[in-house]
Scaffold this motif. Structure first.
Motif, mmCIF file in Angstrom:
data_model
loop_
_atom_site.group_PDB
_atom_site.id
_atom_site.type_symbol
_atom_site.label_atom_id
_atom_site.label_comp_id
_atom_site.label_asym_id
_atom_site.label_seq_id
_atom_site.Cartn_x
_atom_site.Cartn_y
_atom_site.Cartn_z
ATOM 1 N N ILE A 186 -0.897 6.053 7.642
ATOM 2 C CA ILE A 186 -1.056 7.391 7.021
ATOM 3 C C ILE A 186 -0.624 7.763 5.947
ATOM 4 O O ILE A 186 -1.206 8.061 4.930
ATOM 5 N N GLY A 187 0.626 7.263 5.758
ATOM 6 C CA GLY A 187 1.586 7.311 4.423
ATOM 7 C C GLY A 187 1.062 6.667 3.360
ATOM 8 O O GLY A 187 1.204 6.751 2.104
ATOM 9 N N GLY A 188 0.111 5.568 3.461
ATOM 10 C CA GLY A 188 -0.548 4.849 2.458
ATOM 11 C C GLY A 188 -1.732 5.417 1.999
ATOM 12 O O GLY A 188 -2.246 4.979 1.046
ATOM 13 N N LEU A 189 -2.308 6.744 2.520
ATOM 14 C CA LEU A 189 -3.693 7.329 2.036
ATOM 15 C C LEU A 189 -3.191 7.988 0.766
ATOM 16 O O LEU A 189 -1.902 8.519 0.829
ATOM 17 N N CYS A 190 -4.133 8.317 0.107
ATOM 18 C CA CYS A 190 -4.091 9.548 -1.119
ATOM 19 C C CYS A 190 -3.198 9.085 -2.113
ATOM 20 O O CYS A 190 -2.536 9.812 -2.673
ATOM 21 N N GLN A 191 -3.004 7.717 -2.185
ATOM 22 C CA GLN A 191 -2.112 7.196 -3.232
ATOM 23 C C GLN A 191 -2.981 6.719 -4.462
ATOM 24 O O GLN A 191 -4.124 6.643 -4.471
ATOM 25 N N PRO A 192 -2.342 6.921 -5.808
ATOM 26 C CA PRO A 192 -3.252 6.718 -7.074
ATOM 27 C C PRO A 192 -3.932 5.375 -7.008
ATOM 28 O O PRO A 192 -3.361 4.383 -6.530
ATOM 29 N N ALA A 193 -4.979 5.334 -7.482
ATOM 30 C CA ALA A 193 -5.996 4.149 -7.487
ATOM 31 C C ALA A 193 -5.483 3.246 -8.512
ATOM 32 O O ALA A 193 -5.154 3.463 -9.894
ATOM 33 N N THR A 194 -5.442 1.912 -8.099
ATOM 34 C CA THR A 194 -5.325 1.036 -9.119
ATOM 35 C C THR A 194 -6.571 0.317 -9.672
ATOM 36 O O THR A 194 -7.380 0.761 -9.098
ATOM 37 N N GLN A 195 -6.446 -0.119 -10.799
ATOM 38 C CA GLN A 195 -7.639 -0.771 -11.483
ATOM 39 C C GLN A 195 -7.959 -2.384 -11.503
ATOM 40 O O GLN A 195 -6.799 -2.980 -11.555
#
Length: 634
Positions: free
Chosen positions: A419-428
């Motif tokens: 759960i804590g890994g969701l909604c993290q800034p997106a990498t390219q």
């Protein structure tokens, strides 16, 4: 033990072409289902070859695509409280003596060319030509032998006989004058084929608008709509797979195998022992929006838009968080929650500061310590953030004041994070399998007028909602209705090796499994014995008050609810189809106990009697038996 109907989704999902991070096409809106001069709206189920924008150009599937339209999504219905919505429903699919077209089953996928229509979330009658899911509408070209097979497919000694009709069925939904205004949806509800039909894109938004007592009456919402800032987002999981091994010219189709998998013993065996066309590629797990991949919603800095989001997937849980793309430091757009499952979200006035804005949906709160205000607010945040299959959100989305790009991402289908890994800034670059939608915040050209206003929570508190249940004098001291979702071995389904069950038994079309008395208050306790599920009951919404050991800061109305997996049964959560145990975590975020959390909610059936159903809205589970026939009685 968990029984999985659908094939395991591989990380090597079909490659549909790299998405552009700057120039993806603007999201198109579904067409509107307009009534004719006699007041009839027309909806036809047909089969053909359809494309997904920025995806495969030809997928053999069933659809609701109207003539002259191209988006693989159902048209939007718009209506008002007090209106009678009349839909002439036509089954133009092709009859064939294939799996289940000539018989019914409680636990085996079947009846793929047999349909009906469910107005999901509407508080209307379950009888006759209203929201009656016991209707079986067969194709126009069904021979008399096929009709007779349908009529005799269930025992005559049944509580509520199924109705078999051919070609056309006229639905009439009499919407009460006091019906809450918000976003609902429709889809076929033929038991045994729901997963295939939703995996074909056969769903659309059903919006109730009320300019006196609904969110449409709020000045900020009116301004957003007037400026073109109303967006309908139907999230879809089109479950197609390659049926040709040719890499130069692959063919794609939604069929029994792509929707349910081969099974062991085989699930997709037609009468006579024949099997459907084999799939040679992995099953698509990438989400589309309105029949489009990787589309963009363009916003001006500070603009506030109304988003009506429908999770019409087969069984996905979608975190509704917009994350910055690349190295941006700016904050992401703000998501204000206006309504959940069609009902405006209201908070106690005593807890509000002057001019307080609606509840802001933020990143997940994995640590919920019972008895603390932070936990009570956090569990509401998670309730609104994790949009489960069947649920809807009406959001006011406000862009930041600086230009930037943001993305809506789905969890990795092959490896869901904690759960804590969701909604993290997106990498390219963003993995193709996880990109759902872009939001581009750019300066408008030509002096375009946009809305920047957001409603206040005090304004939301004045809108029409069902009568409050929490705090009523007749709230039971303990649960009066109980549900445990799980799976069984061949005890009930020897031909397919197992079934999906509720309280240890699969669906039985012959007998009512639960009766609910009108005007009687019930406290429900719903739990999972294995995997993640979505509780859904027809006709009457319910008010969620507690998850696990954590009380909600304020009740939330729902007609569909996420039921998190049981940690022990799922090997400490590792086999959940979505991260589970939201109220069962320690300070480190790991599972801290050996039981699945119990969701508690209040319900009171009102107005209508008759047969309807309760089931898991991971509809592959429903087709395999995770459903009850429920009767509303006086």
């Amino acid at each position: 033990m968990q029984r999985t109907l659908k094939p395991t989704l591989s990380a090597l999902a079909l490659c549909l072409g790299a998405a552009s991070t700057l120039h993806a096409a603007e999201l198109q809106m579904p067409p509107t289902m307009q009534p004719d001069k006699h007041g009839w709206r027309h909806l036809t189920a047909t089969s053909g070859s359809y494309g997904i924008v920025n995806g495969p150009s030809a997928i053999a599937t069933r659809s609701y695509v109207p003539a002259g339209e191209t988006l693989l999504v159902g048209p939007t219905v718009r209506a008002r409280p007090g209106e009678k919505v009349k839909i002439r429903y036509v089954n133009a699919l092709r009859y064939s003596v294939s799996q289940g077209d000539a018989y019914m089953s409680d636990t085996v996928p079947h009846g793929f060319d047999v349909i009906n229509l469910h107005a999901h979330g509407l508080h209307v009658s379950p009888r006759g030509h209203s929201d009656n899911v016991l209707v079986n509408l067969l194709p126009q070209d069904t021979p008399s032998a096929g009709m007779e097979a349908c009529k005799h497919s269930t025992h005559h000694d049944v509580d509520h006989p199924h109705l078999c009709v051919k070609g056309t069925f006229d639905y009439e939904y009499k919407i009460p004058r006091n019906h809450p205004a918000g976003t609902y949806w429709y889809h076929p509800h033929k038991h045994g084929a729901v997963s295939l039909h939703l995996g074909s894109g056969m769903a659309g938004a059903f919006i109730i608008e009320d300019d006196k007592h609904g969110i449409d009456s709020l000045p900020a919402v009116k301004a957003a709509k007037a400026a073109g800032g109303e967006k309908v987002l139907v999230l879809q999981e089109i479950t197609y797979a390659a049926t040709s091994s040719s890499t130069a010219d692959p063919a794609y189709a939604v069929n029994c195998l792509s929707s349910y998998g081969p099974g062991n013993p085989p699930l997709c065996v037609y009468p006579g022992g024949s099997t459907p066309a084999a799939n040679t590629g992995n099953i698509n797990a990438k989400l589309a929006v309105n029949g489009q991949y990787d589309a963009t919603i363009t916003m001006a800095p500070g603009e506030a838009q109304l988003w009506r989001v429908v999770n019409a997937t087969v069984g996905n849980v979608q975190p509704m968080c917009l994350v910055p793309v690349g190295q941006q430091a700016a904050a992401a757009p703000t998501l204000y929650a206006l309504a959940a499952d069609g009902v405006p979200i209201q908070q106690p006035a005593a807890s509000l500061a002057a001019g307080a804005l609606p509840f802001v949906v933020g990143a997940p709160v994995p640590i919920l310590t019972p008895g603390t205000p932070a936990a009570s607010t956090g569990v509401v945040n998670n309730e609104l953030l994790f949009l489960a299959a069947g649920q809807r959100l009406d959001l006011m989305v406000q862009a930041p004041t600086q230009p930037g790009q943001y993305a809506l991402l789905q969890p990795d289908p092959a490896n869901p994070p904690a759960i804590g890994g969701l909604c993290q800034p997106a990498t390219q670059p963003i993995p193709e399998t996880q990109l759902v939608l872009y939001v581009n915040v750019v300066q408008p050209s030509g002096g375009a007028t946009v809305n920047t206003a957001v409603p206040t929570q005090a304004e939301l508190n004045t809108l029409r909602v069902p009568k409050m249940l929490a705090g009523a004098r007749d709230v039971p001291a303990g649960p009066t209705q109980g549900v445990v979702y799980g799976f069984t071995s061949s005890t009930y389904a020897s031909g397919i090796g197992g079934a999906s069950v509720i309280n240890g038994r699969p669906f039985n079309a012959q007998r009512v499994q639960r009766k609910l008395k009108l005007d009687q208050m019930d406290l429900w306790g719903v739990q999972s014995a294995a995997d993640t599920h979505m509780f859904h009951i027809h006709i009457n919404p319910f008010q969620i008050v507690k998850r696990g050991t954590v009380d909600y800061a304020f009740p939330v109305w729902r007609d569909t609810a996420l039921i998190n997996c049981a940690p022990t049964a799922e090997q400490n959560g590792s086999n959940c189809t979505f991260p589970g145990g939201l109220t069962n975590t320690s300070s480190s975020g790991s599972i801290s106990n050996n039981y699945g959390e119990v969701l508690q909610f209040l319900s009171r059936a009102v107005d209508f009697t008759g047969p309807m159903v309760m089931h898991c809205h991971n509809v592959g589970h429903e087709d395999n038996g995770m459903m009850e026939l429920v009767e509303l009685v006086k």
